[in-house]
Design an enzyme around this catalytic site. Sequence first.
Site, PDB file in Angstrom:
ATOM      1  N   HIS A   1      -5.782   2.814   1.270  1.00  0.00           N
ATOM      2  CA  HIS A   1      -4.962   3.941   1.737  1.00  0.00           C
ATOM      3  C   HIS A   1      -5.556   4.659   2.944  1.00  0.00           C
ATOM      4  O   HIS A   1      -4.883   4.896   3.943  1.00  0.00           O
ATOM      5  CB  HIS A   1      -4.794   4.980   0.620  1.00  0.00           C
ATOM      6  CG  HIS A   1      -4.295   4.404  -0.666  1.00  0.00           C
ATOM      7  ND1 HIS A   1      -3.348   3.417  -0.709  1.00  0.00           N
ATOM      8  CD2 HIS A   1      -4.593   4.678  -1.961  1.00  0.00           C
ATOM      9  CE1 HIS A   1      -3.095   3.115  -1.967  1.00  0.00           C
ATOM     10  NE2 HIS A   1      -3.844   3.855  -2.750  1.00  0.00           N
TER      11      HIS A   1
ATOM     12  N   ASP B   1       0.886  -1.153   0.000  1.00  0.00           N
ATOM     13  CA  ASP B   1       0.000   0.000   0.000  1.00  0.00           C
ATOM     14  C   ASP B   1       0.927   1.206   0.000  1.00  0.00           C
ATOM     15  O   ASP B   1       1.539   1.526   1.029  1.00  0.00           O
ATOM     16  CB  ASP B   1      -0.884   0.000   1.255  1.00  0.00           C
ATOM     17  CG  ASP B   1      -1.924   1.114   1.199  1.00  0.00           C
ATOM     18  OD1 ASP B   1      -1.611   2.183   0.642  1.00  0.00           O
ATOM     19  OD2 ASP B   1      -3.040   0.905   1.694  1.00  0.00           O
ATOM     20  N   HIS B   2       1.052   1.849  -1.157  1.00  0.00           N
ATOM     21  CA  HIS B   2       2.135   2.835  -1.265  1.00  0.00           C
ATOM     22  C   HIS B   2       1.949   4.024  -0.321  1.00  0.00           C
ATOM     23  O   HIS B   2       2.898   4.721  -0.003  1.00  0.00           O
ATOM     24  CB  HIS B   2       2.366   3.269  -2.716  1.00  0.00           C
ATOM     25  CG  HIS B   2       1.316   4.166  -3.274  1.00  0.00           C
ATOM     26  ND1 HIS B   2       0.232   3.698  -3.943  1.00  0.00           N
ATOM     27  CD2 HIS B   2       1.192   5.501  -3.238  1.00  0.00           C
ATOM     28  CE1 HIS B   2      -0.526   4.711  -4.296  1.00  0.00           C
ATOM     29  NE2 HIS B   2       0.021   5.819  -3.887  1.00  0.00           N
TER      30      HIS B   2
HETATM   31  N1  LIG Z   1       0.144   2.419 -12.617  1.00  0.00           N
HETATM   32  C1  LIG Z   1      -0.054   2.871 -11.402  1.00  0.00           C
HETATM   33  O1  LIG Z   1       0.171   4.034 -11.065  1.00  0.00           O
HETATM   34  C2  LIG Z   1      -0.536   1.930 -10.319  1.00  0.00           C
HETATM   35  C3  LIG Z   1      -0.786   2.448  -9.057  1.00  0.00           C
HETATM   36  C4  LIG Z   1      -1.191   1.577  -8.050  1.00  0.00           C
HETATM   37  C5  LIG Z   1      -1.341   0.244  -8.327  1.00  0.00           C
HETATM   38  N2  LIG Z   1      -1.113  -0.236  -9.576  1.00  0.00           N
HETATM   39  C6  LIG Z   1      -1.281  -1.670  -9.811  1.00  0.00           C
HETATM   40  O2  LIG Z   1      -0.053  -2.196 -10.306  1.00  0.00           O
HETATM   41  C7  LIG Z   1      -0.286  -3.203 -11.279  1.00  0.00           C
HETATM   42  C8  LIG Z   1       0.422  -2.812 -12.562  1.00  0.00           C
HETATM   43  O3  LIG Z   1      -0.031  -1.560 -13.004  1.00  0.00           O
HETATM   44  P1  LIG Z   1       0.261  -1.029 -14.481  1.00  0.00           P
HETATM   45  O4  LIG Z   1      -0.408   0.298 -14.558  1.00  0.00           O
HETATM   46  O5  LIG Z   1       1.703  -1.132 -14.815  1.00  0.00           O
HETATM   47  O6  LIG Z   1      -0.556  -2.082 -15.326  1.00  0.00           O
HETATM   48  P2  LIG Z   1      -0.555  -2.319 -16.885  1.00  0.00           P
HETATM   49  O7  LIG Z   1       0.346  -1.347 -17.577  1.00  0.00           O
HETATM   50  O8  LIG Z   1      -1.969  -2.432 -17.299  1.00  0.00           O
HETATM   51  O9  LIG Z   1       0.035  -3.789 -16.955  1.00  0.00           O
HETATM   52  C9  LIG Z   1       1.365  -4.148 -16.677  1.00  0.00           C
HETATM   53  C10 LIG Z   1       1.840  -5.216 -17.638  1.00  0.00           C
HETATM   54  O10 LIG Z   1       1.157  -6.423 -17.380  1.00  0.00           O
HETATM   55  C11 LIG Z   1       1.135  -7.191 -18.576  1.00  0.00           C
HETATM   56  N3  LIG Z   1      -0.198  -7.755 -18.778  1.00  0.00           N
HETATM   57  C12 LIG Z   1      -1.341  -7.075 -19.020  1.00  0.00           C
HETATM   58  N4  LIG Z   1      -2.379  -7.915 -19.167  1.00  0.00           N
HETATM   59  C13 LIG Z   1      -1.873  -9.168 -19.041  1.00  0.00           C
HETATM   60  C14 LIG Z   1      -2.431 -10.457 -19.121  1.00  0.00           C
HETATM   61  N5  LIG Z   1      -3.740 -10.652 -19.348  1.00  0.00           N
HETATM   62  N6  LIG Z   1      -1.621 -11.509 -18.954  1.00  0.00           N
HETATM   63  C15 LIG Z   1      -0.310 -11.346 -18.724  1.00  0.00           C
HETATM   64  N7  LIG Z   1       0.299 -10.146 -18.656  1.00  0.00           N
HETATM   65  C16 LIG Z   1      -0.480  -9.063 -18.798  1.00  0.00           C
HETATM   66  C17 LIG Z   1       1.458  -6.242 -19.728  1.00  0.00           C
HETATM   67  O11 LIG Z   1       2.719  -6.595 -20.268  1.00  0.00           O
HETATM   68  P3  LIG Z   1       2.846  -7.497 -21.615  1.00  0.00           P
HETATM   69  O12 LIG Z   1       1.668  -7.195 -22.474  1.00  0.00           O
HETATM   70  O13 LIG Z   1       4.150  -7.068 -22.194  1.00  0.00           O
HETATM   71  O14 LIG Z   1       2.843  -8.868 -21.083  1.00  0.00           O
HETATM   72  C18 LIG Z   1       1.559  -4.893 -19.088  1.00  0.00           C
HETATM   73  O15 LIG Z   1       2.595  -4.112 -19.592  1.00  0.00           O
HETATM   74  C19 LIG Z   1      -1.814  -3.310 -11.399  1.00  0.00           C
HETATM   75  O16 LIG Z   1      -2.262  -4.335 -10.561  1.00  0.00           O
HETATM   76  C20 LIG Z   1      -2.323  -1.973 -10.860  1.00  0.00           C
HETATM   77  O17 LIG Z   1      -3.595  -2.085 -10.304  1.00  0.00           O
HETATM   78  C21 LIG Z   1      -0.704   0.588 -10.561  1.00  0.00           C
END
Ligand SMILES: NC(=O)c1ccc[n+]([C@@H]2O[C@H](COP(=O)([O-])OP(=O)(O)OC[C@H]3O[C@@H](n4cnc5c(N)ncnc54)[C@H](OP(=O)(O)O)[C@@H]3O)[C@@H](O)[C@H]2O)c1
Length: 503
Positions: free
Chosen positions: A255, A192-193
Amino acid sequence: MSYSRPAADRMPDPSALVIFGASGDLTRRKLVPAIWHLDQQGRLPPEFVLVGVARSDMDDAGFRQQMREALHEFVGQLDDRQVDFFLDRLFYVCGDPKEAATHQRLKERLAQLDVQRRTRGNYCFYCSVPPQVYLKIVERLGQVGLHQEGGEGKGWSRIIVEKPFGHDLETAVELNRSLHRVFAEHQIYRIDHYLGKETVQNILVFRLANSIFEPLWNRRYIDHVQITAAETVGVEHRAGYYDQSGALRDMIQNHLLQVLCVIAMEPPSSFDADSVRTEKLKVLKAIHPLSVGQVDQHAVRGQYRAGQLGDQEVRGYLDEPDVALRSRTETFAALQLTIDNWRWQGVPFYVRTGKRLKRRASAVTLQFRQPPHLIFSSDEDLQPSTLTIRIQPEEGISLTFNGKIPGPDVKLGPVKMDFDYATTFGGRSPEAYETLILDCLLGDATLYSSSDWIERSWELLMPVLEAWGASSATRVPSYPAGSWGPKEADQLFDREWRRWAEL
Ligand SMILES: NC(=O)c1ccc[n+]([C@@H]2O[C@H](COP(=O)([O-])OP(=O)(O)OC[C@H]3O[C@@H](n4cnc5c(N)ncnc54)[C@H](OP(=O)(O)O)[C@@H]3O)[C@@H](O)[C@H]2O)c1
């Protein structure tokens, strides 16, 4: 003087951090910049490597190039030789993290790195993928034995799970159960950042490293507490996720309830994971549960419509791309909670969060009780004394109290004592992800959520989700973008002197 966690002088073991979802937004924007900063501060051992895993077709060189661009974009202009040195520790395994073959290849690569880079079989797996992929990763790690600890050639194995942790109580319990089928609780780090933010950690220091505040920290002196996380942004590119989630799930379940626990908890006997997490759980257990029928009196939701933010006209939530037609998802949520224990009985805790609000500000405000008898006559109402803990932006703490306005008459007016992180300490405050990743590499789970905390937080919110999800539920009030939310949120206050703090 340092305000970092006690781990400050400790160095993590040689290890590999494996990021699933290495081609994603979080990796570029937060995780790799955090690792960069840790490396620059000498907080990582020479035998540390980062292994990215994702389906995007890249090799080590392609991944390093992507991360070079990410560092330039999210850290700033950097010395190329330093970046080269850093990127030399990055590797990439191309494959679907849901497939067994990918994990087999990952295992082989990690074994090679154990020899080539002397990482000694210590692995930290970071699930930075959409939540529906977490379970498959856990299952596959278990199948290839990467969860195992100790024994020949093996060190420790830990897993970091991103938010959201479940969609409701049932899915959170199921996720915990599936994690526990493979990993033991001490290996699981639910991130939880907010807990990694300097000011949130400072709340405990402020309360417990000084003897002046703790005696006031209770129902005798505090009238009520407000916790706000206000954003000016809308749903941006996250509408697909957000429209299924809403403000209660996205911000309050994790949070804001974490911050509430840090404010309300009893002093733990020591600053370690077990003691801190036990006290935080006790707070959740003492929160008076709402029944579905009580939700209307204690919870308010809202959805932003078109409005004006600064000099910018912004569209309403329903006109955002990827938001369902006639969506009832809340972009604002506010709750009034009460804590049934000796310290807080009768002190309401107001929690609110929203998108497209007037100002970006996360803060905790403790409003003190008025003096029992006032000997000064005052033309205006006496302002209550308040302590405000600013979490973001401009982290700091201020105390507002009444003073005499200079002049021949005794006139009272509010004055402020202000502590500002940036002015006092200068330099850059570490990003939450730096603190949290370092803690996980050090095996310190103090700032991570335990399974029972997560489940209890969902349990508390289920009546609200049920009431708001019911087909008979009343309409979702709207509020103009650029305001402080729906006017219905003011009705949560049951005394005329209580109102939302201006941030
Ligand atoms: N971004 C933020 O600021 C943030 C903040 C808080 C929490 N989070 C959490 O952190 C996690 C990652 O966030 P993100 O924004 O980086 O997500 P994202 O860009 O949607 O996904 C990260 C990577 O996961 C892979 N992916 C997507 N769908 C997939 C599938 N069905 N099967 C396998 N690989 C898959 C994709 O890589 P490939 O297509 O190359 O495999 C994608 O680049 C999530 O759970 C999100 O809720 C994010």
